[in-house]
Design a protein around this motif. Structure first.
Motif, PDB file in Angstrom:
ATOM      1  N   CYS A  41      -0.222  16.558  35.264  1.00 49.74           N
ATOM      2  CA  CYS A  41       0.606  17.563  35.951  1.00 49.74           C
ATOM      3  C   CYS A  41       2.096  17.277  35.762  1.00 49.74           C
ATOM      4  CB  CYS A  41       0.262  17.591  37.435  1.00 49.74           C
ATOM      5  SG  CYS A  41       0.747  16.104  38.333  1.00 49.74           S
ATOM      6  N   HIS A  42       2.423  16.311  34.913  1.00 46.37           N
ATOM      7  CA  HIS A  42       3.814  15.937  34.606  1.00 46.37           C
ATOM      8  C   HIS A  42       4.546  15.395  35.832  1.00 46.37           C
ATOM      9  CE1 HIS A  42       3.022  17.835  30.803  1.00 46.37           C
ATOM     10  NE2 HIS A  42       2.679  18.943  31.433  1.00 46.37           N
ATOM     11  N   ALA A  43       3.830  14.615  36.634  1.00 43.65           N
ATOM     12  CA  ALA A  43       4.421  14.026  37.837  1.00 43.65           C
ATOM     13  C   ALA A  43       5.482  12.975  37.512  1.00 43.65           C
ATOM     14  CB  ALA A  43       3.328  13.401  38.702  1.00 43.65           C
ATOM     15  N   ALA A  44       5.394  12.365  36.338  1.00 44.78           N
ATOM     16  CA  ALA A  44       6.331  11.288  35.986  1.00 44.78           C
ATOM     17  C   ALA A  44       7.782  11.748  36.034  1.00 44.78           C
ATOM     18  CB  ALA A  44       5.998  10.742  34.603  1.00 44.78           C
ATOM     19  N   GLN A  45       8.023  12.992  35.699  1.00 44.21           N
ATOM     20  CA  GLN A  45       9.408  13.463  35.707  1.00 44.21           C
ATOM     21  C   GLN A  45       9.976  13.608  37.124  1.00 44.21           C
ATOM     22  OE1 GLN A  45       9.179  17.130  33.540  1.00 44.21           O
ATOM     23  NE2 GLN A  45       8.410  18.304  35.269  1.00 44.21           N
ATOM     24  N   PHE A  46       9.106  13.535  38.142  1.00 43.26           N
ATOM     25  CA  PHE A  46       9.544  13.649  39.532  1.00 43.26           C
ATOM     26  C   PHE A  46       9.507  12.319  40.278  1.00 43.26           C
ATOM     27  CE2 PHE A  46       7.792  17.819  38.375  1.00 43.26           C
ATOM     28  CZ  PHE A  46       8.870  18.632  38.677  1.00 43.26           C
ATOM     29  N   ASP A  61      -4.282  19.174  37.014  1.00 43.72           N
ATOM     30  CA  ASP A  61      -3.047  19.833  36.580  1.00 43.72           C
ATOM     31  C   ASP A  61      -2.153  20.219  37.761  1.00 43.72           C
ATOM     32  OD1 ASP A  61      -4.981  21.705  37.424  1.00 43.72           O
ATOM     33  OD2 ASP A  61      -3.971  23.306  36.331  1.00 43.72           O
ATOM     34  N   ARG A  62      -2.579  19.936  39.005  1.00 45.23           N
ATOM     35  CA  ARG A  62      -1.807  20.331  40.184  1.00 45.23           C
ATOM     36  C   ARG A  62      -0.906  19.183  40.637  1.00 45.23           C
ATOM     37  NH1 ARG A  62      -5.383  22.528  44.679  1.00 45.23           N
ATOM     38  NH2 ARG A  62      -6.256  20.442  44.492  1.00 45.23           N
ATOM     39  N   LEU A  63       0.374  19.476  40.781  1.00 49.58           N
ATOM     40  CA  LEU A  63       1.367  18.507  41.248  1.00 49.58           C
ATOM     41  C   LEU A  63       1.360  18.485  42.775  1.00 49.58           C
ATOM     42  CD1 LEU A  63       3.769  16.623  40.543  1.00 49.58           C
ATOM     43  CD2 LEU A  63       5.221  18.652  40.586  1.00 49.58           C
ATOM     44  N   ASN A  64       1.321  17.288  43.353  1.00 49.78           N
ATOM     45  CA  ASN A  64       1.293  17.127  44.802  1.00 49.78           C
ATOM     46  C   ASN A  64       2.398  16.181  45.250  1.00 49.78           C
ATOM     47  OD1 ASN A  64      -1.506  18.339  45.732  1.00 49.78           O
ATOM     48  ND2 ASN A  64      -1.827  17.288  43.800  1.00 49.78           N
ATOM     49  N   PHE A  65       3.130  16.607  46.265  1.00 46.45           N
ATOM     50  CA  PHE A  65       4.131  15.768  46.913  1.00 46.45           C
ATOM     51  C   PHE A  65       3.613  15.468  48.316  1.00 46.45           C
ATOM     52  CE2 PHE A  65       6.611  18.080  43.795  1.00 46.45           C
ATOM     53  CZ  PHE A  65       7.496  17.132  43.311  1.00 46.45           C
ATOM     54  N   GLU A  66       3.470  14.195  48.659  1.00 48.46           N
ATOM     55  CA  GLU A  66       3.052  13.821  50.003  1.00 48.46           C
ATOM     56  C   GLU A  66       4.279  13.391  50.792  1.00 48.46           C
ATOM     57  OE1 GLU A  66      -0.343  11.288  50.511  1.00 48.46           O
ATOM     58  OE2 GLU A  66      -1.269  12.075  48.665  1.00 48.46           O
ATOM     59  N   ILE A  67       4.433  13.991  51.974  1.00 41.86           N
ATOM     60  CA  ILE A  67       5.584  13.733  52.839  1.00 41.86           C
ATOM     61  C   ILE A  67       5.124  12.865  54.007  1.00 41.86           C
ATOM     62  CG2 ILE A  67       7.436  14.823  54.162  1.00 41.86           C
ATOM     63  CD1 ILE A  67       7.312  15.619  51.127  1.00 41.86           C
ATOM     64  N   ASP A  68       5.888  11.821  54.334  1.00 40.77           N
ATOM     65  CA  ASP A  68       5.498  10.945  55.445  1.00 40.77           C
ATOM     66  C   ASP A  68       6.033  11.478  56.776  1.00 40.77           C
ATOM     67  OD1 ASP A  68       8.185  10.211  55.623  1.00 40.77           O
ATOM     68  OD2 ASP A  68       7.874   8.204  54.800  1.00 40.77           O
ATOM     69  N   GLY A  69       5.824  10.731  57.842  1.00 37.83           N
ATOM     70  CA  GLY A  69       6.223  11.140  59.185  1.00 37.83           C
ATOM     71  C   GLY A  69       7.724  11.228  59.396  1.00 37.83           C
ATOM     72  N   GLN A  70       8.510  10.642  58.516  1.00 35.27           N
ATOM     73  CA  GLN A  70       9.966  10.691  58.623  1.00 35.27           C
ATOM     74  C   GLN A  70      10.564  11.757  57.700  1.00 35.27           C
ATOM     75  OE1 GLN A  70       8.386   7.471  58.386  1.00 35.27           O
ATOM     76  NE2 GLN A  70       8.459   7.588  60.611  1.00 35.27           N
ATOM     77  N   LYS A  82       4.773  10.008  48.185  1.00 40.97           N
ATOM     78  CA  LYS A  82       3.876   9.872  47.028  1.00 40.97           C
ATOM     79  C   LYS A  82       3.908  11.143  46.219  1.00 40.97           C
ATOM     80  CE  LYS A  82      -0.982   9.093  45.983  1.00 40.97           C
ATOM     81  NZ  LYS A  82      -2.338   8.936  46.530  1.00 40.97           N
ATOM     82  N   ILE A  83       3.791  10.992  44.914  1.00 41.33           N
ATOM     83  CA  ILE A  83       3.702  12.132  43.995  1.00 41.33           C
ATOM     84  C   ILE A  83       2.531  11.862  43.071  1.00 41.33           C
ATOM     85  CG2 ILE A  83       4.882  13.474  42.223  1.00 41.33           C
ATOM     86  CD1 ILE A  83       7.538  12.405  43.425  1.00 41.33           C
ATOM     87  N   GLY A  84       1.660  12.846  42.932  1.00 34.35           N
ATOM     88  CA  GLY A  84       0.498  12.615  42.083  1.00 34.35           C
ATOM     89  C   GLY A  84      -0.150  13.887  41.594  1.00 34.35           C
TER      90      GLY A  84
END
Length: 92
Positions: free
Chosen positions: A33-38, A74-83, A88-90
């Protein structure tokens, strides 16, 4: 009764037969998903994503958000923490 006693060792040996292990599930490409660029965004505030043009079907997942468990490499995911920070990006 004697026949039953004669079958007991045969049944015990049947448990020792090796079975073929199931084939492992195919693994997706590491960066499909080209996560490396993020990756540089990890540790940044979630707000930086608001000004970016992200690929279609990208998910921004909050700490208590419900998400589907379907695998889409192929789906890009951004995980947001409590703050409200990108934790995480994967590809999943």
């Amino acid at each position: 009764m004697k026949a039953l006693l004669l079958l007991l060792p045969v049944c015990a040996l049947a448990g020792c037969v090796e079975t073929e292990a199931p084939a492992p599930a195919p693994q997706p490409e590491a960066d499909s998903c080209h996560a490396a660029q993020f990756r540089g965004l990890v540790g940044q505030p979630r707000a930086v994503l608001d000004s970016m043009k992200l690929p279609q079907a990208t998910r921004v997942i909050g700490p208590r958000d419900a998400v589907t468990m379907d695998l889409r490499p192929d789906r890009l995911n951004f995980e947001i923490d409590g703050q409200a920070v990108i934790a995480k990006i994967g590809c999943y």
